[in-house]
Motif scaffolding. Structure first.
Motif, PDB file in Angstrom:
ATOM      1  N   GLU A  18     -25.405  34.368 -10.206  1.00 57.57           N
ATOM      2  CA  GLU A  18     -26.039  34.619  -8.915  1.00 57.57           C
ATOM      3  C   GLU A  18     -25.956  36.090  -8.541  1.00 57.57           C
ATOM      4  N   VAL A  19     -24.791  36.709  -8.746  1.00 59.14           N
ATOM      5  CA  VAL A  19     -24.628  38.126  -8.418  1.00 59.14           C
ATOM      6  C   VAL A  19     -25.544  38.984  -9.284  1.00 59.14           C
ATOM      7  N   ASN A  20     -25.563  38.702 -10.596  1.00 59.08           N
ATOM      8  CA  ASN A  20     -26.400  39.496 -11.503  1.00 59.08           C
ATOM      9  C   ASN A  20     -27.888  39.325 -11.190  1.00 59.08           C
ATOM     10  N   TYR A  21     -28.294  38.088 -10.873  1.00 62.68           N
ATOM     11  CA  TYR A  21     -29.703  37.845 -10.581  1.00 62.68           C
ATOM     12  C   TYR A  21     -30.138  38.584  -9.314  1.00 62.68           C
ATOM     13  N   ARG A  22     -29.251  38.575  -8.280  1.00 60.56           N
ATOM     14  CA  ARG A  22     -29.594  39.268  -7.049  1.00 60.56           C
ATOM     15  C   ARG A  22     -29.684  40.774  -7.271  1.00 60.56           C
ATOM     16  N   GLU A  23     -28.740  41.318  -8.049  1.00 65.47           N
ATOM     17  CA  GLU A  23     -28.786  42.764  -8.311  1.00 65.47           C
ATOM     18  C   GLU A  23     -30.053  43.128  -9.081  1.00 65.47           C
ATOM     19  N   THR A  24     -30.416  42.284 -10.057  1.00 68.24           N
ATOM     20  CA  THR A  24     -31.647  42.538 -10.828  1.00 68.24           C
ATOM     21  C   THR A  24     -32.876  42.451  -9.936  1.00 68.24           C
ATOM     22  N   LEU A  25     -32.862  41.445  -9.047  1.00 71.69           N
ATOM     23  CA  LEU A  25     -34.001  41.269  -8.153  1.00 71.69           C
ATOM     24  C   LEU A  25     -34.122  42.436  -7.181  1.00 71.69           C
ATOM     25  N   ILE A  26     -33.000  42.931  -6.693  1.00 70.18           N
ATOM     26  CA  ILE A  26     -33.031  44.084  -5.780  1.00 70.18           C
ATOM     27  C   ILE A  26     -33.611  45.303  -6.485  1.00 70.18           C
ATOM     28  N   ARG A  27     -33.185  45.543  -7.732  1.00 67.59           N
ATOM     29  CA  ARG A  27     -33.734  46.689  -8.476  1.00 67.59           C
ATOM     30  C   ARG A  27     -35.237  46.499  -8.714  1.00 67.59           C
ATOM     31  N   ASP A  28     -35.652  45.254  -9.015  1.00 67.23           N
ATOM     32  CA  ASP A  28     -37.070  44.983  -9.272  1.00 67.23           C
ATOM     33  C   ASP A  28     -37.908  45.199  -8.013  1.00 67.23           C
ATOM     34  N   LEU A  29     -37.379  44.695  -6.863  1.00 64.05           N
ATOM     35  CA  LEU A  29     -38.121  44.862  -5.619  1.00 64.05           C
ATOM     36  C   LEU A  29     -38.166  46.334  -5.200  1.00 64.05           C
ATOM     37  N   SER A  30     -37.088  47.063  -5.484  1.00 61.04           N
ATOM     38  CA  SER A  30     -37.088  48.492  -5.154  1.00 61.04           C
ATOM     39  C   SER A  30     -38.154  49.223  -5.952  1.00 61.04           C
ATOM     40  N   ALA A  31     -38.294  48.876  -7.234  1.00 62.68           N
ATOM     41  CA  ALA A  31     -39.314  49.525  -8.078  1.00 62.68           C
ATOM     42  C   ALA A  31     -40.714  49.170  -7.596  1.00 62.68           C
ATOM     43  N   LYS A  32     -40.917  47.874  -7.244  1.00 63.63           N
ATOM     44  CA  LYS A  32     -42.234  47.474  -6.737  1.00 63.63           C
ATOM     45  C   LYS A  32     -42.525  48.135  -5.398  1.00 63.63           C
ATOM     46  N   GLY A  33     -41.480  48.260  -4.549  1.00 66.95           N
ATOM     47  CA  GLY A  33     -41.687  48.915  -3.259  1.00 66.95           C
ATOM     48  C   GLY A  33     -42.093  50.366  -3.431  1.00 66.95           C
ATOM     49  N   ARG A 119     -41.192  47.344   3.517  1.00 67.73           N
ATOM     50  CA  ARG A 119     -40.173  46.364   3.162  1.00 67.73           C
ATOM     51  C   ARG A 119     -40.794  45.186   2.448  1.00 67.73           C
ATOM     52  N   LEU A 120     -40.121  44.780   1.344  1.00 66.89           N
ATOM     53  CA  LEU A 120     -40.514  43.577   0.604  1.00 66.89           C
ATOM     54  C   LEU A 120     -39.427  42.520   0.785  1.00 66.89           C
ATOM     55  N   ALA A 121     -39.835  41.261   0.820  1.00 64.28           N
ATOM     56  CA  ALA A 121     -38.868  40.171   1.040  1.00 64.28           C
ATOM     57  C   ALA A 121     -39.246  38.975   0.184  1.00 64.28           C
ATOM     58  N   VAL A 122     -38.228  38.305  -0.336  1.00 65.10           N
ATOM     59  CA  VAL A 122     -38.417  37.042  -1.068  1.00 65.10           C
ATOM     60  C   VAL A 122     -37.408  36.033  -0.511  1.00 65.10           C
ATOM     61  N   PRO A 123     -37.799  34.762  -0.394  1.00 63.14           N
ATOM     62  CA  PRO A 123     -36.864  33.749   0.108  1.00 63.14           C
ATOM     63  C   PRO A 123     -35.732  33.502  -0.901  1.00 63.14           C
ATOM     64  N   LEU A 124     -34.533  33.267  -0.365  1.00 61.10           N
ATOM     65  CA  LEU A 124     -33.374  33.029  -1.236  1.00 61.10           C
ATOM     66  C   LEU A 124     -33.471  31.710  -1.972  1.00 61.10           C
ATOM     67  N   SER A 125     -34.340  30.832  -1.526  1.00 65.87           N
ATOM     68  CA  SER A 125     -34.507  29.563  -2.244  1.00 65.87           C
ATOM     69  C   SER A 125     -34.978  29.818  -3.670  1.00 65.87           C
ATOM     70  N   ASP A 126     -35.778  30.898  -3.868  1.00 70.54           N
ATOM     71  CA  ASP A 126     -36.209  31.255  -5.227  1.00 70.54           C
ATOM     72  C   ASP A 126     -35.007  31.678  -6.064  1.00 70.54           C
ATOM     73  N   VAL A 127     -34.127  32.446  -5.445  1.00 68.48           N
ATOM     74  CA  VAL A 127     -32.925  32.872  -6.159  1.00 68.48           C
ATOM     75  C   VAL A 127     -32.069  31.667  -6.518  1.00 68.48           C
ATOM     76  N   SER A 128     -31.890  30.736  -5.577  1.00 65.54           N
ATOM     77  CA  SER A 128     -31.055  29.548  -5.820  1.00 65.54           C
ATOM     78  C   SER A 128     -31.617  28.704  -6.949  1.00 65.54           C
ATOM     79  N   ARG A 129     -32.971  28.580  -6.988  1.00 66.63           N
ATOM     80  CA  ARG A 129     -33.583  27.787  -8.067  1.00 66.63           C
ATOM     81  C   ARG A 129     -33.306  28.413  -9.417  1.00 66.63           C
ATOM     82  N   GLN A 130     -33.422  29.724  -9.509  1.00 61.21           N
ATOM     83  CA  GLN A 130     -33.167  30.395 -10.778  1.00 61.21           C
ATOM     84  C   GLN A 130     -31.689  30.253 -11.189  1.00 61.21           C
ATOM     85  N   VAL A 131     -30.792  30.415 -10.201  1.00 64.73           N
ATOM     86  CA  VAL A 131     -29.363  30.296 -10.504  1.00 64.73           C
ATOM     87  C   VAL A 131     -29.011  28.879 -10.919  1.00 64.73           C
TER      88      VAL A 131
END
Length: 467
Positions: A18-33, A119-131
Motif C-alpha cells: 500500500e505504501v509503495n503503491y501510493r508513493e508510485t501513484l503520487i509520482r505518476d500524478l505529479s508527472a501528469k500534473g 490539482r489532480l485527484a483519484v479516489p482511494l478506493s482505486d488504491v485499495s482495489r490494487q492493494v
C-alpha cells in the motif's frame, strides 16, 4: 506458529504494498500534473477526464476556477488545503483526506499552474482495489508454500508430543513419590538427554531422600538443643536477677539503715551484678564466634611471653588461696601463629577454673611445648578434685557443670570451656581434657606454629550439646 507467521507476512506485505503503491501513484500524478500544467484549462480538463482523473484549477487566492466533476461557483476556497499551499509556494504537494464535495476519500496531488495551482485527484478506493489484488496474490502464493510446511511440522509436533507425554507421566510419578519409576531413553537429541537426566535425577532423589530423613532427625535434635540453650540462659539470668531484686527490696524496706546487714546486702548485689556481667560477656563472645563476627588478628607471637602474661595476671588470685602457680617455659625462640587476645582468653579461662577448683595448698602448672614440626601444645595442669569419667565428654558443652551448686557458688557462667573450645578451633587447633577423681585435671590444646592461611572471620562448626 506457521499460521501466525503467515498472518504476519500478509499484514507486512499489505502495508508495504500500500505504501509503495501510493508513493508510485503520487509520482505518476505529479508527472501528469506537470504535463497538464502546460495546457490551457479546457484542454487540461478534457485530458484529465480521458485519464479518469479529477482536475481542479485554483487561482492565487485559492478560489476554484475549474473543476472537472463539480460546479466551481458553489465550491469553497481551497486556500487552506495542504497540497494547494505547497503548489502556491512553487512546490509539488500531496495529501489524503475526504472530499467535502463528493464525501469520499481522495488522494490529492497539486502542482504550480501559472500564479495558481493545478490539482489532480483519484479516489482511494482505486488504491485499495490494487492493494487488495496484490494482497490476495501474495497470500495465495504464501499459502501454497506454507501448506507443506504445516503438514511436516504437524508430523514432527505429534512425534515430539508423544515423547513429551511420556516425560510428563514420568514426572507425575516422581511428584507423587514413586522414585522407582524409570523413563526409557530415546535418542541423543534434547528430549533424549532430558530423559537420561530425569532418570539420573530420580536415582539421586532416591539416595537423597534417605539422607534428608536422617538430617531431619538431626535438625530436630539441634532444635531441641537450641530450646534448651534458651532455657538455660533464662535460668542463669533469673538466679542473679532474683537475688539482686530481693536484696534491693529488702534495703528499700528499711534494711538500708541496718548497720549490721546493709553493707553485706550491697556486697551480695554487687557480686550478682558482676556475675550477670560475666555471663553477658560470655554470651556475646559465643554469639560472635557462631555468627562469624569475631575478628581475629593472626600473627607470630613468642610462647613464653604469652604464658608469663597470663601467670602474672592470675598470680594474685592463686596467692590468695595459697596455691602454687608456676609455668613450664618453652624454648626462648619458640613462636606460635595465633591471635594473642584469643590465646590469652583461653589460658585465663583454663587457669581460672584450675585455681577455683584446686584446694588450698595445691598447685597449678601452665606450660607449652612443641609436639610436631608445625604444632605446639599448651597445657594447664592442677591438683584439684578432678572430674568424674562420665562428665568428661560434656565439659566443653555450654552451661554444663560437673558440680552445679559449687560452680554457681564460685561465680562460674558455664560458658568458659565452651568458649575455649570454639576459640581453639577457630585458630586451627584442638582441645582435650584428662582427669581422675582426686588426682586433678589436665587441659591441653594445640595451635599451629606457622600460618595456615586461616580467615580472620572463622566459621565455627556448631555441634549439638546437652546441658
Amino acid at each position: 506458529m506457521l499460521l501466525v507467521a503467515l498472518a504476519a507476512v500478509d499484514i507486512l506485505i499489505s502495508r508495504i504494498a500500500e505504501v509503495n503503491y501510493r508513493e508510485t501513484l503520487i509520482r505518476d500524478l505529479s508527472a501528469k500534473g506537470d504535463m497538464l500544467a502546460l495546457c490551457p484549462p479546457g484542454q487540461a480538463t478534457e485530458l484529465a477526464r480521458a485519464a479518469d482523473l479529477r482536475l481542479t484549477i485554483v487561482d492565487a487566492a485559492g478560489q476554484v476556477r475549474v473543476d472537472s466533476e463539480a460546479d466551481p461557483f458553489h465550491m469553497e476556497s481551497h486556500r487552506d488545503r495542504p497540497e494547494i499551499l505547497e503548489a502556491l509556494s512553487g512546490r509539488h504537494g500531496a495529501s489524503i483526506r475526504p472530499s467535502p464535495t463528493l464525501g469520499i476519500d481522495f488522494l490529492y496531488v497539486a502542482v504550480p499552474y501559472g500564479k495558481g495551482a493545478l490539482r489532480l485527484a483519484v479516489p482511494l478506493s482505486d488504491v485499495s482495489r490494487q492493494v487488495n489484488s496484490l494482497r490476495l496474490q501474495t497470500f495465495q502464493a504464501a499459502l501454497i508454500a506454507f501448506v507443506p510446511a504445516i503438514v511436516v511440522a504437524g508430523f514432527f509436533a505429534r512425534r515430539v508430543s508423544r515423547r513429551l507425554a511420556r516425560i510428563i507421566e514420568f514426572s507425575t510419578k516422581l511428584a507423587k513419590g514413586d522414585l522407582t519409576a524409570k523413563l526409557p531413553s530415546s535418542g541423543g537429541d534434547e528430549l533424549g538427554i532430558l530423559a537420561t537426566t530425569l532418570n539420573e535425577t530420580a536415582r539421586n532423589l532416591e539416595r537423597t531422600f534417605g539422607q534428608l530423613q536422617s538430617e531431619r532427625k538431626e535438625m530436630e535434635k539441634l532444635d531441641r538443643v537450641r530450646k534448651d540453650f534458651v532455657i538455660n540462659v533464662s535460668h542463669e539470668l533469673r538466679t542473679p536477677l532474683a537475688s539482686i531484686q530481693g536484696y534491693t527490696e529488702t534495703l528499700l524496706d528499711g534494711a538500708l539503715h541496718d548497720v549490721d546487714n546493709n553493707v553485706r546486702f550491697l556486697s551480695i548485689i554487687r557480686q550478682n551484678a558482676e556475675r550477670l556481667g560475666r555471663l553477658l560477656e560470655d554470651l556475646i563472645t559465643i554469639s560472635r564466634l557462631e555468627l562469624r563476627t569475631q575478628h581475629f588478628q593472626f600473627a607470630a607471637y613468642c610462647v613464653n611471653d604469652l604464658l608469663s602474661e597470663c601467670v602474672d595476671t592470675m598470680m594474685p588470685m592463686a596467692e590468695k588461696k595459697q596455691i602454687t602457680l608456676s609455668q613450664e617455659l618453652a624454648g626462648e625462640e619458640v613462636e606460635v601463629f595465633c591471635d594473642a587476645e584469643a590465646v590469652h582468653q583461653i589460658l585465663m579461662n583454663l587457669l581460672d577454673n584450675a585455681v577455683k577448683y584446686t584446694p588450698e595448698g595445691g598447685s597449678v602448672v601452665v606450660g607449652a611445648s612443641p609436639i610436631a614440626k608445625d604444632r605446639l601444645e599448651f597445657h594447664v595442669r592442677d591438683t584439684g578434685t578432678g572430674i568424674p569419667p562420665e562428665d568428661l565428654p560434656h565439659v566443653f558443652e555450654r552451661f554444663y557443670r560437673v558440680d552445679k551448686a559449687r560452680s554457681r557458688e564460685l561465680g562460674g557462667t558455664g560458658l568458659g570451656l565452651a568458649i575455649v573450645k570454639h576459640l581453639v578451633r577457630a585458630q586451627g587447633g584442638e582441645v582435650r581434657v584428662e582427669s581422675r577423681l582426686g588426682h586433678g585435671s589436665l587441659f591441653s590444646f594445640t595451635l599451629p606454629i606457622h600460618d595456615l592461611g586461616l580467615s580472620e572471620h572463622v566459621k565455627i562448626q556448631e555441634e549439638p550439646t546437652v546441658s
